[in-house]
Scaffold this active site. Sequence first.
Site, PDB file in Angstrom:
ATOM      1  N   GLY A   1      29.262  -1.389 -34.230  1.00 49.90           N
ATOM      2  CA  GLY A   1      29.431  -2.680 -34.898  1.00 49.90           C
ATOM      3  C   GLY A   1      30.655  -3.415 -34.418  1.00 49.90           C
ATOM      4  O   GLY A   1      31.311  -4.136 -35.183  1.00 49.90           O
ATOM      5  N   ALA A   2      30.972  -3.268 -33.125  1.00 42.84           N
ATOM      6  CA  ALA A   2      32.249  -3.754 -32.596  1.00 42.84           C
ATOM      7  C   ALA A   2      32.217  -5.196 -32.110  1.00 42.84           C
ATOM      8  O   ALA A   2      33.203  -5.672 -31.554  1.00 42.84           O
ATOM      9  CB  ALA A   2      32.708  -2.847 -31.448  1.00 42.84           C
ATOM     10  N   SER A   3      31.115  -5.901 -32.340  1.00 45.46           N
ATOM     11  CA  SER A   3      31.029  -7.271 -31.832  1.00 45.46           C
ATOM     12  C   SER A   3      31.737  -8.286 -32.721  1.00 45.46           C
ATOM     13  O   SER A   3      31.979  -9.422 -32.296  1.00 45.46           O
ATOM     14  CB  SER A   3      29.561  -7.680 -31.655  1.00 45.46           C
ATOM     15  OG  SER A   3      28.882  -7.640 -32.900  1.00 45.46           O
TER      16      SER A   3
ATOM     17  N   ILE B   1      25.305  -1.875 -25.052  1.00 42.50           N
ATOM     18  CA  ILE B   1      24.461  -2.638 -25.962  1.00 42.50           C
ATOM     19  C   ILE B   1      23.449  -1.680 -26.595  1.00 42.50           C
ATOM     20  O   ILE B   1      22.732  -0.968 -25.890  1.00 42.50           O
ATOM     21  CB  ILE B   1      23.712  -3.764 -25.224  1.00 42.50           C
ATOM     22  CG1 ILE B   1      24.705  -4.671 -24.484  1.00 42.50           C
ATOM     23  CG2 ILE B   1      22.879  -4.581 -26.213  1.00 42.50           C
ATOM     24  CD1 ILE B   1      25.729  -5.320 -25.366  1.00 42.50           C
TER      25      ILE B   1
ATOM     26  N   SER C   1      32.675   1.209 -48.857  1.00 41.37           N
ATOM     27  CA  SER C   1      33.018   0.029 -49.656  1.00 41.37           C
ATOM     28  C   SER C   1      33.341   0.480 -51.075  1.00 41.37           C
ATOM     29  O   SER C   1      32.839   1.513 -51.536  1.00 41.37           O
ATOM     30  CB  SER C   1      31.855  -0.959 -49.681  1.00 41.37           C
ATOM     31  OG  SER C   1      32.079  -2.004 -50.611  1.00 41.37           O
TER      32      SER C   1
ATOM     33  N   TYR D   1      23.025  -2.834 -51.838  1.00 40.81           N
ATOM     34  CA  TYR D   1      24.162  -2.669 -50.928  1.00 40.81           C
ATOM     35  C   TYR D   1      25.045  -1.509 -51.390  1.00 40.81           C
ATOM     36  O   TYR D   1      25.436  -0.644 -50.602  1.00 40.81           O
ATOM     37  CB  TYR D   1      24.975  -3.959 -50.864  1.00 40.81           C
ATOM     38  CG  TYR D   1      26.255  -3.835 -50.074  1.00 40.81           C
ATOM     39  CD1 TYR D   1      26.234  -3.840 -48.684  1.00 40.81           C
ATOM     40  CD2 TYR D   1      27.490  -3.701 -50.717  1.00 40.81           C
ATOM     41  CE1 TYR D   1      27.413  -3.712 -47.953  1.00 40.81           C
ATOM     42  CE2 TYR D   1      28.661  -3.573 -49.992  1.00 40.81           C
ATOM     43  CZ  TYR D   1      28.615  -3.582 -48.614  1.00 40.81           C
ATOM     44  OH  TYR D   1      29.782  -3.448 -47.888  1.00 40.81           O
TER      45      TYR D   1
ATOM     46  N   ALA E   1      24.224   1.017 -53.185  1.00 40.87           N
ATOM     47  CA  ALA E   1      23.519   2.292 -53.015  1.00 40.87           C
ATOM     48  C   ALA E   1      23.644   2.792 -51.584  1.00 40.87           C
ATOM     49  O   ALA E   1      23.763   4.007 -51.351  1.00 40.87           O
ATOM     50  CB  ALA E   1      22.049   2.126 -53.395  1.00 40.87           C
TER      51      ALA E   1
END
Length: 248
Positions: A16-18, A62, A139, A153, A155
């Site tokens: 998720g580094a974008s 990618i 989170s 979310y 959960a």
Amino acid sequence: MQNIFSLTGKTILITGASSGIGKAVAQQCAAVGANCIITARNEERLKQTLDSLEGNNHLMVIADLSNNDAIENLVASLPKLNGIVSCAGIVETKVLKFADESDLERLFQTNAFSSIRLIRSLVQGKKLEKEASIVMISSISGVRCGYLGGSIYGATKGALEGFTKAIALELAPRKIRVNTITPGMVESNLLNNSEISEEQLEIDKSRYPMKRYGKPEEVGYAAIYLLSDATKWMTGSSLLIDGGYTLN
């Protein structure tokens, strides 16, 4: 004197580094010497992250981690890793009454199943060095508190926390540690096209004792701590970083 927080010589995978937290984690890891392998779905934005990293020994791959074949191909291409920070995820508000199967599948696939499958593949492929560190971005929602429209979310994040506890036990014999970072609202999570007004945002920020949301780089600092040798005796833990929100 040795800098115990240095990541020099360590190879770290960041998913998720974008953008957002993932991008900030990659930037902070590179700044303290890590060799970063960054991955995400969006090639253009991922290239922007790569170009922003200090140093030259970084790679980008990618990959759509919601696809099992993509996970297997990614893992097959990787060298041995000293750490991974799993940042891939989406934030969606959906009242349960109006949620359909596609909402459940999308959120769980992106926020929970993709990370679990990736870790499974890394373990099966023997891609984690002894004493490696796995960091999952969780989170406070679903773990420490909830909010209207956040049941699904929350959960997904609760699932990550449960996974972390058990996998930490499984990997402990190899001295591989597994921890989560549990942030409150971080500025990167706000949708650009959000209908929430600036006034409403300021009211929400006032609920935090520190009177502001977190910054992506602050989550990056926490990731460095968990990746570094400073936390070699820390596993199965959740590092809370929420500006004091859950004190209320």
